[in-house]
Write an enzyme that holds these catalytic residues in place. Structure first.
Site, PDB file in Angstrom:
ATOM      1  N   HIS A   8       0.818  -1.215   0.000  1.00 17.52           N
ATOM      2  CA  HIS A   8       0.000   0.000   0.000  1.00 17.52           C
ATOM      3  C   HIS A   8       0.854   1.268   0.000  1.00 17.52           C
ATOM      4  CE1 HIS A   8       1.107   0.713   4.175  1.00 17.52           C
ATOM      5  NE2 HIS A   8       0.947  -0.592   4.352  1.00 17.52           N
ATOM      6  N   GLU A  82      -2.432  -7.144   6.959  1.00 18.60           N
ATOM      7  CA  GLU A  82      -1.104  -7.223   7.553  1.00 18.60           C
ATOM      8  C   GLU A  82      -1.054  -8.280   8.651  1.00 18.60           C
ATOM      9  OE1 GLU A  82       1.890  -7.300   7.235  1.00 18.60           O
ATOM     10  OE2 GLU A  82       2.566  -5.208   7.231  1.00 18.60           O
TER      11      GLU A  82
END
Length: 221
Positions: A8, A82
């Site tokens: 990201h 994550e």
């Protein structure tokens, strides 16, 4: 299947170097927004047929410009979020507790999947959820799939699953924001990393040590 894993864009927690893994997480900084807008051009040569993002806001914001440019829906999946920091959430990544996060994560990639992040998930749980989304994408029949995910998750999953990426390579090659790892293969046949943040990745025994990036002339970079 060609699998494109994208970290990201930059977040405020990245700027402060904090472990920040909880859902929904922060948005993007101004730089992160620019990085996201640059993705369509950066991946212009890729014939992307499906686009995934995690349940964290930052991946969906990063994927949005690419989705708009390609006319694709963003498929949001929890499995590619994550690696959970657990009790280490919001600690500085360069301190002792922060370093424990990555030591634990790479122990998973080395095969110690029963090990649990302090107050968080085990390696079996983390790799299993990531595997499930990759398997879903492979079963869809898409030839090229992009997944906007997270730095630690990408590095650890690639080290655990790609035949030509070893632990030492993944440990020493952090991904910058919107860094890209491209792999080829399938859940049944295994995976080979083709490039890591723009550098080629050598097959085992060819052009350098296993998992070493190589330059165009085959010399170690």
């Amino acid at each position: 299947m060609r699998l494109i894993l994208v970290r990201h864009g930059q977040t405020p927690s990245n700027v402060d170097f904090l472990l920040d893994t909880a859902v929904p997480g922060p948005g993007l900084t101004e730089l992160g927004e620019r990085q996201a807008r640059a993705l369509p051009e950066a991946l212009a040569d890729e014939d992307i047929e499906a686009l995934y993002a995690s349940t964290l806001v930052r991946t969906q914001l990063t994927a949005a410009p690419l989705a708009a440019a390609r006319g694709l829906d963003v498929l949001v999946r929890d499995g590619i979020r994550e690696l959970e920091a657990g009790d280490l959430e919001k600690v500085p990544g360069d301190t002792g507790p922060g370093l424990l996060y990555m030591r634990t994560a790479f122990a998973w990639a080395a095969g110690d999947t029963a090990l649990r992040m302090p107050g968080g998930e085990s390696g079996a749980e983390a790799l299993g959820r990531y595997d499930a989304v990759v398997a879903e994408a492979a079963a869809s029949g898409a030839g090229t799939v992009a997944m906007v995910s997270h730095g630690a998750a990408i590095r650890v999953w690639a080290a655990a699953r790609a035949d030509n990426v070893d632990i030492a390579f993944a440990e020493s090659h952090r991904l910058d924001n919107t860094g890209v790892v491209i792999l080829e293969g399938s859940p049944d046949d295994g995976w080979k990393a083709l490039s890591w943040a723009g550098a080629s990745v050598a097959p085992a025994g060819e052009g350098g040590p296993t998992g070493s990036p190589v330059t165009g002339d085959g010399a170690p970079a």
